[in-house]
Design a protein around this motif. Sequence first.
Motif, mmCIF file in Angstrom:
data_model
loop_
_atom_site.group_PDB
_atom_site.id
_atom_site.type_symbol
_atom_site.label_atom_id
_atom_site.label_comp_id
_atom_site.label_asym_id
_atom_site.label_seq_id
_atom_site.Cartn_x
_atom_site.Cartn_y
_atom_site.Cartn_z
ATOM 1 N N ASN A 1 0.804 -1.225 0.000
ATOM 2 C CA ASN A 1 0.000 0.000 0.000
ATOM 3 C C ASN A 1 0.839 1.279 0.000
ATOM 4 O O ASN A 1 0.319 2.376 0.200
ATOM 5 C CB ASN A 1 -0.923 0.015 1.225
ATOM 6 C CG ASN A 1 -2.031 -1.024 1.110
ATOM 7 O OD1 ASN A 1 -3.028 -0.782 0.445
ATOM 8 N ND2 ASN A 1 -1.831 -2.175 1.718
ATOM 9 N N ALA A 2 2.142 1.124 -0.171
ATOM 10 C CA ALA A 2 3.049 2.263 0.020
ATOM 11 C C ALA A 2 2.706 3.474 -0.834
ATOM 12 O O ALA A 2 2.845 4.621 -0.384
ATOM 13 C CB ALA A 2 4.486 1.822 -0.245
ATOM 14 N N THR A 3 2.239 3.240 -2.042
ATOM 15 C CA THR A 3 2.030 4.402 -2.920
ATOM 16 C C THR A 3 0.839 5.262 -2.478
ATOM 17 O O THR A 3 0.615 6.333 -3.021
ATOM 18 C CB THR A 3 1.851 3.966 -4.388
ATOM 19 O OG1 THR A 3 0.839 2.967 -4.422
ATOM 20 C CG2 THR A 3 3.142 3.416 -4.963
ATOM 21 N N LEU A 4 0.092 4.801 -1.466
ATOM 22 C CA LEU A 4 -0.994 5.635 -0.917
ATOM 23 C C LEU A 4 -0.452 6.697 0.038
ATOM 24 O O LEU A 4 -1.172 7.581 0.480
ATOM 25 C CB LEU A 4 -1.990 4.756 -0.136
ATOM 26 C CG LEU A 4 -2.729 3.678 -0.921
ATOM 27 C CD1 LEU A 4 -3.572 2.816 0.013
ATOM 28 C CD2 LEU A 4 -3.614 4.331 -1.989
ATOM 29 N N ILE A 5 0.833 6.562 0.394
ATOM 30 C CA ILE A 5 1.440 7.457 1.389
ATOM 31 C C ILE A 5 2.286 8.514 0.679
ATOM 32 O O ILE A 5 3.092 8.158 -0.196
ATOM 33 C CB ILE A 5 2.369 6.630 2.328
ATOM 34 C CG1 ILE A 5 1.669 5.388 2.861
ATOM 35 C CG2 ILE A 5 2.952 7.499 3.452
ATOM 36 C CD1 ILE A 5 0.451 5.621 3.715
ATOM 37 N N GLY B 1 10.053 -0.264 9.478
ATOM 38 C CA GLY B 1 10.618 1.075 9.302
ATOM 39 C C GLY B 1 10.947 1.332 7.853
ATOM 40 O O GLY B 1 10.712 0.488 6.983
ATOM 41 N N SER B 2 11.501 2.513 7.609
ATOM 42 C CA SER B 2 11.873 2.857 6.236
ATOM 43 C C SER B 2 13.144 3.676 6.253
ATOM 44 O O SER B 2 13.739 3.914 7.308
ATOM 45 C CB SER B 2 10.741 3.625 5.550
ATOM 46 O OG SER B 2 10.824 5.015 5.791
ATOM 47 N N ALA C 1 22.697 2.475 0.598
ATOM 48 C CA ALA C 1 23.033 2.280 -0.816
ATOM 49 C C ALA C 1 21.816 2.483 -1.728
ATOM 50 O O ALA C 1 21.897 2.274 -2.943
ATOM 51 C CB ALA C 1 23.608 0.877 -1.022
ATOM 52 N N GLY C 2 20.687 2.855 -1.124
ATOM 53 C CA GLY C 2 19.493 3.117 -1.935
ATOM 54 C C GLY C 2 18.835 1.862 -2.487
ATOM 55 O O GLY C 2 18.024 1.921 -3.408
ATOM 56 N N LYS C 3 19.189 0.702 -1.913
ATOM 57 C CA LYS C 3 18.632 -0.545 -2.448
ATOM 58 C C LYS C 3 17.245 -0.863 -1.897
ATOM 59 O O LYS C 3 16.488 -1.602 -2.511
ATOM 60 C CB LYS C 3 19.572 -1.722 -2.137
ATOM 61 C CG LYS C 3 20.876 -1.685 -2.915
ATOM 62 C CD LYS C 3 21.714 -2.904 -2.571
ATOM 63 C CE LYS C 3 23.033 -2.917 -3.298
ATOM 64 N NZ LYS C 3 22.891 -3.059 -4.759
ATOM 65 N N VAL C 4 16.944 -0.393 -0.696
ATOM 66 C CA VAL C 4 15.622 -0.677 -0.126
ATOM 67 C C VAL C 4 15.005 0.584 0.485
ATOM 68 O O VAL C 4 15.707 1.479 0.943
ATOM 69 C CB VAL C 4 15.668 -1.781 0.962
ATOM 70 C CG1 VAL C 4 16.265 -3.055 0.422
ATOM 71 C CG2 VAL C 4 16.390 -1.328 2.207
ATOM 72 N N THR C 5 13.673 0.606 0.480
ATOM 73 C CA THR C 5 12.944 1.713 1.102
ATOM 74 C C THR C 5 12.288 1.260 2.398
ATOM 75 O O THR C 5 12.344 1.961 3.399
ATOM 76 C CB THR C 5 11.854 2.243 0.142
ATOM 77 O OG1 THR C 5 12.443 2.454 -1.140
ATOM 78 C CG2 THR C 5 11.265 3.550 0.648
ATOM 79 N N LEU C 6 11.646 0.078 2.384
ATOM 80 C CA LEU C 6 10.977 -0.436 3.586
ATOM 81 C C LEU C 6 11.682 -1.693 4.086
ATOM 82 O O LEU C 6 12.163 -2.493 3.287
ATOM 83 C CB LEU C 6 9.522 -0.821 3.290
ATOM 84 C CG LEU C 6 8.517 0.226 2.853
ATOM 85 C CD1 LEU C 6 7.119 -0.395 2.816
ATOM 86 C CD2 LEU C 6 8.525 1.426 3.777
ATOM 87 N N GLY D 1 13.125 -1.100 -3.079
ATOM 88 C CA GLY D 1 13.207 -2.522 -2.736
ATOM 89 C C GLY D 1 12.750 -2.680 -1.309
ATOM 90 O O GLY D 1 12.450 -1.696 -0.625
ATOM 91 N N VAL D 2 12.667 -3.918 -0.851
ATOM 92 C CA VAL D 2 12.278 -4.179 0.539
ATOM 93 C C VAL D 2 13.262 -5.185 1.131
ATOM 94 O O VAL D 2 13.969 -5.880 0.402
ATOM 95 C CB VAL D 2 10.842 -4.744 0.646
ATOM 96 C CG1 VAL D 2 9.807 -3.689 0.302
ATOM 97 C CG2 VAL D 2 10.661 -5.979 -0.237
#
Length: 543
Positions: free
Chosen positions: A304-308, A369-370, A355-360, A317-318
């Motif tokens: 649902n991340a794009t709702l935020i 967390g993120s 390294a910008g590989k993951v957001t959550l 990535g996660v």
Amino acid sequence: MSTLTIATHAFTDQKPGTSGLRKKVSVFQQPHYLENFVQAIFDSIDAPKGATLVLGGDGRYYNRTAIQIILKMAAANGFGKVLVGQGGILSTPAASCVIRKYKTFGGIILSASHNPGGVDGDFGIKFNSSNGGPATETVTDAIFAASKTITQYQLLDAPDVALDIQGVSQLGEMTVEVIDSVSDYAELMESLFDFSAIRELLAGGFRIKFDAMHAVTGPYATEILQRRLGASADSLMNAVPLEDFGGGHPDPNLTYAPDLVKIMFADDAPDFGAASDGDGDRNMILGKRFFVTPSDSLALLAANATLIPAYKAGLAGVARSMPTSAAVDRVAHALNIPCYETPTGWKFFGNLMDAGKVTLCGEESFGTGSNHIREKDGLWAVLFWLNLIAARRQPVAEIVREHWAKYGRNVYSRYDYEALPTADAQAVMHHVQGNFGSLVGATFGSYTVQHCDDFSYTDPVDGSVSTGQGIRVLFSDGSRIIVRLSGTGTEGATLRVYLEAYDANVANHHLDAQQALAELIQVALQITQLKQLTGREQPTVIT
Ligand code: G6P
Ligand code: ZN
């Protein structure tokens, strides 16, 4: 004011665990014990002269005493400035936020997280680096090495610093700035989420209950949920931090947050319930008579991340820790983004985020967390859920069931066997390891073992290798049994058995997890010989 050089002898037990050094308060109260560890930190981190440090803790017993000692040692060790939370208070996520916002050299966080506090409880200390995250293993290994050879430490001979009033003072040549513990963090939250949508949701009669468990999130929840989002006064419980957390165990799970659980499972339950732990980095999410497992929570946040607002553009990535269920893997697959499986411990996510590989990221141990900071973040998860509910306008249970219908359900439970004699816990591990060969291909009821190993991880960013991170027994249908020794306990050994059964059939999704896992639990007991090897009939805690 003069610098004192104090002779000391090394302690042999200052090895940082999963999240810093955690011991009984009485251990920390031994002469030189805390001082040795702090000097070992300062001797290992190579801070330039004049560097700035962040300092704060979860307010548990010994927090204030430790802060005074650390301030005087920081002054004697050449730090230029310390930003300390008012009253010595900074939640772990707030400390991470402050380190990053003011670009400090790092920070020292005083907490034993979810372990009980008070004179007879636990205390803890850890160092976080300039990225705001827990120090890497290279650093914690260096600290441990330094603690074993230490012979002296430096301390400024000075009166205590006033911690309760915001403002700037001098400690020798070092500046001490007492900062508002909450405002930087609250501002960050406001920049990530749609506060006006959440405010509207709450004003429209959506009822919430947040249990701060008498721990550090009380003031944060009061400021954010009540003052900024307009939640009613009865939306918060146990919101005044106490040095002993009111005698409770400040761990947000179904066992240790019974008051909240009772409220959320009553006939007139609020729509949404949540709790956070001692230092504010863990979270538990509940709907009306509905528990969201942390593993499912992570998967749902990803889906649902794009709702935020903050994640509108999608996720890089996660990542999840190895024992966390593979629910998020299925979401990552559908979103066509990478999913990393790391050892237990938030520190392993740091490199991936930097390294910008993951957001959550998330863990089964009630952490999500993120990349907004480099710690897991309890209130952040609560706000994420409120924001997604404000966008979807559906009850929590309905949101989760729709998710299962789409991705299948990774039914999940964790059995903890606490305070075992170390030898018994190790016997279980060795027993399973010794049988890897015969397990592969063996069938237990409806489960066939496909693969077994002792999990090891090669960090894709710095190439470092972590071995011995837990036993995995993987079945052909995607179900798993994981056996692992806890790295955070302070008494004996805690053995954790993680159970995960994948079920794509919607007709089974209403089942209680214990019912749905009944067969796998028996398989786990058979494979581990846990009852025979430990004499324990039942786990201490089931989450
Ligand atoms: C701490 C860490 C978490 C980790 C947890 C595991 O809370 O911050 O990242 O998941 O410990 O604890 P355990 O007792 O299972 O080693
Ligand atoms: Zn914690």
